[in-house]
Design a protein around this motif. Structure first.
Motif, PDB file in Angstrom:
ATOM      1  N   PRO A  30       0.747  -1.142  -0.006  1.00  0.00           N
ATOM      2  CA  PRO A  30      -0.081  -0.048   0.084  1.00  0.00           C
ATOM      3  C   PRO A  30       0.827   1.221  -0.119  1.00  0.00           C
ATOM      4  CG  PRO A  30       0.096  -0.824   2.307  1.00  0.00           C
ATOM      5  CD  PRO A  30       0.925  -1.950   1.262  1.00  0.00           C
ATOM      6  N   GLY A  31       0.372   2.246  -0.563  1.00  0.00           N
ATOM      7  CA  GLY A  31       0.925   3.599  -0.578  1.00  0.00           C
ATOM      8  C   GLY A  31       1.019   4.351   0.757  1.00  0.00           C
ATOM      9  N   SER A  32       2.206   5.114   1.155  1.00  0.00           N
ATOM     10  CA  SER A  32       2.197   5.599   2.383  1.00  0.00           C
ATOM     11  C   SER A  32       1.784   7.058   2.382  1.00  0.00           C
ATOM     12  CB  SER A  32       3.669   5.558   2.863  1.00  0.00           C
ATOM     13  OG  SER A  32       4.679   6.249   2.009  1.00  0.00           O
ATOM     14  N   VAL A  33       1.317   7.609   3.645  1.00  0.00           N
ATOM     15  CA  VAL A  33       1.059   9.109   3.944  1.00  0.00           C
ATOM     16  C   VAL A  33       2.167   9.953   3.350  1.00  0.00           C
ATOM     17  CG1 VAL A  33       0.216  10.606   5.265  1.00  0.00           C
ATOM     18  CG2 VAL A  33      -0.941   8.420   5.228  1.00  0.00           C
ATOM     19  N   LEU A  34       3.279   9.423   3.975  1.00  0.00           N
ATOM     20  CA  LEU A  34       4.736  10.140   3.874  1.00  0.00           C
ATOM     21  C   LEU A  34       5.053  10.257   2.394  1.00  0.00           C
ATOM     22  CD1 LEU A  34       7.086  11.635   4.941  1.00  0.00           C
ATOM     23  CD2 LEU A  34       8.362   9.258   5.087  1.00  0.00           C
ATOM     24  N   GLY A  35       5.071   9.119   1.655  1.00  0.00           N
ATOM     25  CA  GLY A  35       5.435   9.375   0.038  1.00  0.00           C
ATOM     26  C   GLY A  35       4.444   9.938  -0.625  1.00  0.00           C
ATOM     27  N   ALA A  38       5.027  13.673   0.218  1.00  0.00           N
ATOM     28  CA  ALA A  38       6.238  14.106  -0.763  1.00  0.00           C
ATOM     29  C   ALA A  38       5.712  14.432  -2.203  1.00  0.00           C
ATOM     30  CB  ALA A  38       7.153  13.183  -0.518  1.00  0.00           C
ATOM     31  N   LEU A  39       5.072  13.520  -2.586  1.00  0.00           N
ATOM     32  CA  LEU A  39       4.583  13.872  -3.973  1.00  0.00           C
ATOM     33  C   LEU A  39       3.884  15.064  -4.203  1.00  0.00           C
ATOM     34  CD1 LEU A  39       3.981  12.879  -7.094  1.00  0.00           C
ATOM     35  CD2 LEU A  39       2.076  11.587  -6.292  1.00  0.00           C
ATOM     36  N   ILE A  40       2.681  15.519  -3.479  1.00  0.00           N
ATOM     37  CA  ILE A  40       2.177  16.763  -3.467  1.00  0.00           C
ATOM     38  C   ILE A  40       3.186  17.677  -3.362  1.00  0.00           C
ATOM     39  CG2 ILE A  40       0.435  17.965  -2.312  1.00  0.00           C
ATOM     40  CD1 ILE A  40      -1.136  15.432  -1.904  1.00  0.00           C
ATOM     41  N   MET A 228       0.083  27.300  -5.972  1.00  0.00           N
ATOM     42  CA  MET A 228      -0.571  26.212  -5.139  1.00  0.00           C
ATOM     43  C   MET A 228      -1.027  25.204  -5.864  1.00  0.00           C
ATOM     44  SD  MET A 228      -0.465  27.354  -1.799  1.00  0.00           S
ATOM     45  CE  MET A 228       0.027  28.802  -0.829  1.00  0.00           C
ATOM     46  N   PHE A 229      -0.946  25.120  -7.027  1.00  0.00           N
ATOM     47  CA  PHE A 229      -1.686  24.115  -7.944  1.00  0.00           C
ATOM     48  C   PHE A 229      -0.661  22.841  -7.635  1.00  0.00           C
ATOM     49  CE2 PHE A 229      -1.970  21.699 -11.995  1.00  0.00           C
ATOM     50  CZ  PHE A 229      -3.614  21.757 -12.012  1.00  0.00           C
ATOM     51  N   TYR A 230      -1.424  21.672  -7.296  1.00  0.00           N
ATOM     52  CA  TYR A 230      -1.007  20.367  -7.120  1.00  0.00           C
ATOM     53  C   TYR A 230      -2.179  19.246  -7.567  1.00  0.00           C
ATOM     54  CZ  TYR A 230      -3.229  20.849  -2.669  1.00  0.00           C
ATOM     55  OH  TYR A 230      -4.456  21.150  -2.141  1.00  0.00           O
ATOM     56  N   HIS A 231      -3.199  19.995  -8.169  1.00  0.00           N
ATOM     57  CA  HIS A 231      -4.581  19.102  -8.347  1.00  0.00           C
ATOM     58  C   HIS A 231      -4.329  17.806  -9.298  1.00  0.00           C
ATOM     59  CE1 HIS A 231      -5.396  22.714  -6.157  1.00  0.00           C
ATOM     60  NE2 HIS A 231      -6.425  22.284  -5.811  1.00  0.00           N
ATOM     61  N   SER A 232      -3.531  18.094 -10.457  1.00  0.00           N
ATOM     62  CA  SER A 232      -3.312  16.901 -11.258  1.00  0.00           C
ATOM     63  C   SER A 232      -2.890  15.613 -10.864  1.00  0.00           C
ATOM     64  CB  SER A 232      -2.674  17.468 -12.429  1.00  0.00           C
ATOM     65  OG  SER A 232      -1.115  17.827 -11.993  1.00  0.00           O
ATOM     66  N   VAL A 233      -2.171  15.740  -9.494  1.00  0.00           N
ATOM     67  CA  VAL A 233      -1.755  14.179  -9.127  1.00  0.00           C
ATOM     68  C   VAL A 233      -2.650  13.768  -8.059  1.00  0.00           C
ATOM     69  CG1 VAL A 233       0.761  15.380  -9.498  1.00  0.00           C
ATOM     70  CG2 VAL A 233      -0.507  15.513  -7.141  1.00  0.00           C
ATOM     71  N   ILE A 234      -3.515  14.472  -7.742  1.00  0.00           N
ATOM     72  CA  ILE A 234      -4.619  13.878  -6.800  1.00  0.00           C
ATOM     73  C   ILE A 234      -5.113  12.529  -7.032  1.00  0.00           C
ATOM     74  CG2 ILE A 234      -6.873  14.230  -5.256  1.00  0.00           C
ATOM     75  CD1 ILE A 234      -5.939  17.030  -5.092  1.00  0.00           C
ATOM     76  N   GLN A 250      -5.097  13.166   4.902  1.00  0.00           N
ATOM     77  CA  GLN A 250      -3.823  13.487   5.745  1.00  0.00           C
ATOM     78  C   GLN A 250      -2.711  14.025   4.729  1.00  0.00           C
ATOM     79  OE1 GLN A 250      -2.542  10.279   8.377  1.00  0.00           O
ATOM     80  NE2 GLN A 250      -4.524  10.282   9.182  1.00  0.00           N
ATOM     81  N   SER A 251      -2.644  13.276   3.657  1.00  0.00           N
ATOM     82  CA  SER A 251      -1.605  13.395   2.655  1.00  0.00           C
ATOM     83  C   SER A 251      -1.893  14.714   1.923  1.00  0.00           C
ATOM     84  CB  SER A 251      -1.570  12.481   1.420  1.00  0.00           C
ATOM     85  OG  SER A 251      -1.630  11.131   2.200  1.00  0.00           O
ATOM     86  N   ILE A 252      -3.253  15.301   1.497  1.00  0.00           N
ATOM     87  CA  ILE A 252      -3.433  16.363   1.035  1.00  0.00           C
ATOM     88  C   ILE A 252      -3.376  17.601   1.873  1.00  0.00           C
ATOM     89  CG2 ILE A 252      -5.439  17.828  -0.206  1.00  0.00           C
ATOM     90  CD1 ILE A 252      -6.332  15.099  -1.243  1.00  0.00           C
ATOM     91  N   ILE A 253      -3.708  17.570   3.189  1.00  0.00           N
ATOM     92  CA  ILE A 253      -3.533  18.692   4.030  1.00  0.00           C
ATOM     93  C   ILE A 253      -2.034  18.607   4.229  1.00  0.00           C
ATOM     94  CG2 ILE A 253      -4.023  19.292   6.396  1.00  0.00           C
ATOM     95  CD1 ILE A 253      -6.742  17.936   6.154  1.00  0.00           C
ATOM     96  N   LEU A 254      -1.408  17.898   4.817  1.00  0.00           N
ATOM     97  CA  LEU A 254       0.102  17.802   4.878  1.00  0.00           C
ATOM     98  C   LEU A 254       1.030  18.423   3.829  1.00  0.00           C
ATOM     99  CD1 LEU A 254       0.708  14.875   7.349  1.00  0.00           C
ATOM    100  CD2 LEU A 254       0.736  17.306   8.141  1.00  0.00           C
ATOM    101  N   GLY A 255       0.674  17.821   2.536  1.00  0.00           N
ATOM    102  CA  GLY A 255       1.238  18.127   1.303  1.00  0.00           C
ATOM    103  C   GLY A 255       1.067  19.537   0.801  1.00  0.00           C
TER     104      GLY A 255
END
Length: 438
Positions: A30-35, A38-40, A228-234, A250-255
């Motif tokens: 499974p993917g991690s919140v940390l990874g 970092a992507l975002i 602030m644009f990162y939406h294409s990777v969501i 969590q990933s979106i908020i922290l990222g």
């Protein structure tokens, strides 16, 4: 209700689990919140941060801080809406991964997909123009300073050189090599950023915090929006986290919070070192004025100037790599749909030559490119479109039962807020064009 939500999440996870075969058996990966955080972060922190000081300088530190936080909140809501829409599409369609444009087509139809496709193309081409021109400018400035030249190299030479160096690197380099190289560039970027904060923080003039022009905030919103644009990777984040709502949230908020803190610190340091009255050196051209030139050539010290050039160049390069790959993938998808295969050289020529041509003939287009892509393309892709998709999705009968996942509170009131925000930016830019360009 909580138990039902957990059951739904587990169902999505079972449908879209990441499994890898190690030779003997399948392993759940499974993917991690940390990874994904970092992507975002990596997607968000790019060349957009370079354009911030130029557009926030007229308003001052405190008003621009408020504007940055407001845009962050807006983009956070729209990002969570995209995650919500993606999750529901995954559950209903049974497809493990869809890109943003494919999701738009499934919900808003071919007309919506074409509008999103045009916005996507405009966004990526405009950003490539911005990156090539600004990257070339930083490159020529650095060469002139290192070799003690008096601006002998013209701007167009920098634009062409930047495009050839990094465009060729992407064209000839294998994906693994480019990925590792990008990681090195990112480390250099972060180190330079920390160095800038340490050196610049000692030069901040406390009087700069008293400078406030709240009426000038509107002129900075579009560029802040781009940053602030990162939406294409969501959609990719939703897939990698297997539809787990708490992890996605969590990933979106922290990222998005980490880049927010970086933007606020960068904005405060740069504006604290540059007085607003220097904008009078370029009357009537506030959106073209670049305070980074003043910092690089001023009394900030050679180390500060060097770190500023390093940070600027690598912020642009890391963004340039991501945008180039994104646009090549877009044309590859079109070739699959039209069943007309396109070879590597024509593909990269289609991606890089149009922005290179425009950037060569108009080397001062960096801030205009950022502003226009934020006003039109990103307002559609990360504002109006997500809200319309969520609105239409909630009207379908299959979403009325309890399995409908919701990541954003407020219902239609929130969606109206998102739509009106996008319309406001577009309307404001049309007003600016009408008043100042004609």
């Amino acid at each position: 209700m909580i138990g039902q939500e957990r059951q739904d999440q587990q169902a999505v996870t079972r449908l879209f689990s990441h499994l890898e075969f190690d030779g003997n058996k399948f392993q759940h990966q499974p993917g991690s919140v940390l990874g994904n955080t970092a992507l975002i972060v990596g997607t968000t922190v790019g060349a957009g941060i370079i354009g911030l000081p130029a557009v926030t300088l007229p308003s001052g530190i405190i008003p621009s801080t408020v504007a940055i936080i407001f845009v962050w909140f807006y983009t956070l809501l729209s990002g969570l809406i995209i995650a919500e829409v993606t999750l529901n599409i995954m559950r209903i369609e049974g497809i493990p991964h869809l890109g943003l444009l494919a999701i738009v087509e499934k919900i808003l139809g071919k007309v919506g997909a074409r509008i999103a496709g045009v916005a996507y193309l405009f966004n990526h081409y405009a950003l490539l123009v911005a990156y090539m021109t600004k990257g070339g400018e930083v490159l020529t400035t650095t060469v002139n300073q290192v070799w003690k030249l008096e601006n002998i190299l013209p701007h167009w030479a920098g634009t062409v050189s930047f495009s050839l160096i990094f465009g060729s690197m992407i064209y000839w380099g294998k994906n693994n090599f480019i990925e590792k190289l990008n990681e090195i560039f990112t480390i250099i970027l972060i180190m330079a950023f920390v160095g800038l904060l340490l050196l610049g923080g000692s030069q901040i003039q406390s009087s700069q915090f008293l400078v406030q022009n709240w009426t000038a905030i509107g002129g900075s919103l579009a560029v802040i929006y781009v940053a602030m644009f990162y939406h294409s990777v969501i959609p990719l984040v939703v897939t990698q986290l297997e539809g787990d709502i708490p992890k996605i949230r969590q990933s979106i908020i922290l990222g998005s919070v980490i880049p927010l803190l970086m933007f606020l610190a960068w904005n405060a340091v740069i504006l604290g070192c540059v007085t607003p009255d220097i904008i009078q050196l370029s009357p009537g051209h506030e959106r073209i004025f670049d305070p980074l030139k003043i910092l690089r050539n001023g009394a900030s010290g050679e180390w500060f100037a060097m770190l500023l050039s390093i940070f600027s160049e690598f912020a642009i390069v890391t963004s340039f790599i991501g945008i180039t790959y994104g646009l090549t993938d877009f044309f590859k998808d079109i070739s699959l749909i039209t069943k007309s295969e396109i070879s590597r050289l024509p593909l990269y020529s289609l991606v890089l030559l149009p922005p290179l041509s425009l950037g060569t003939f108009n080397p001062t287009i960096f801030f205009q490119a950022l502003e226009y892509t934020g006003t039109f393309s990103i307002s559609i892709l990360a504002g109006i479109m997500p809200a319309l998709m969520s609105w239409k999705q909630s009207q379908k009968p299959e979403f009325f039962h309890s399995n409908h996942q919701t990541l954003v509170p407020g219902g239609k009131i929130t969606l109206i807020f998102i739509i009106m925000g996008g319309i406001f930016l577009i309307g404001r830019q049309f007003q600016y064009i009408t008043i100042y360009k004609f």
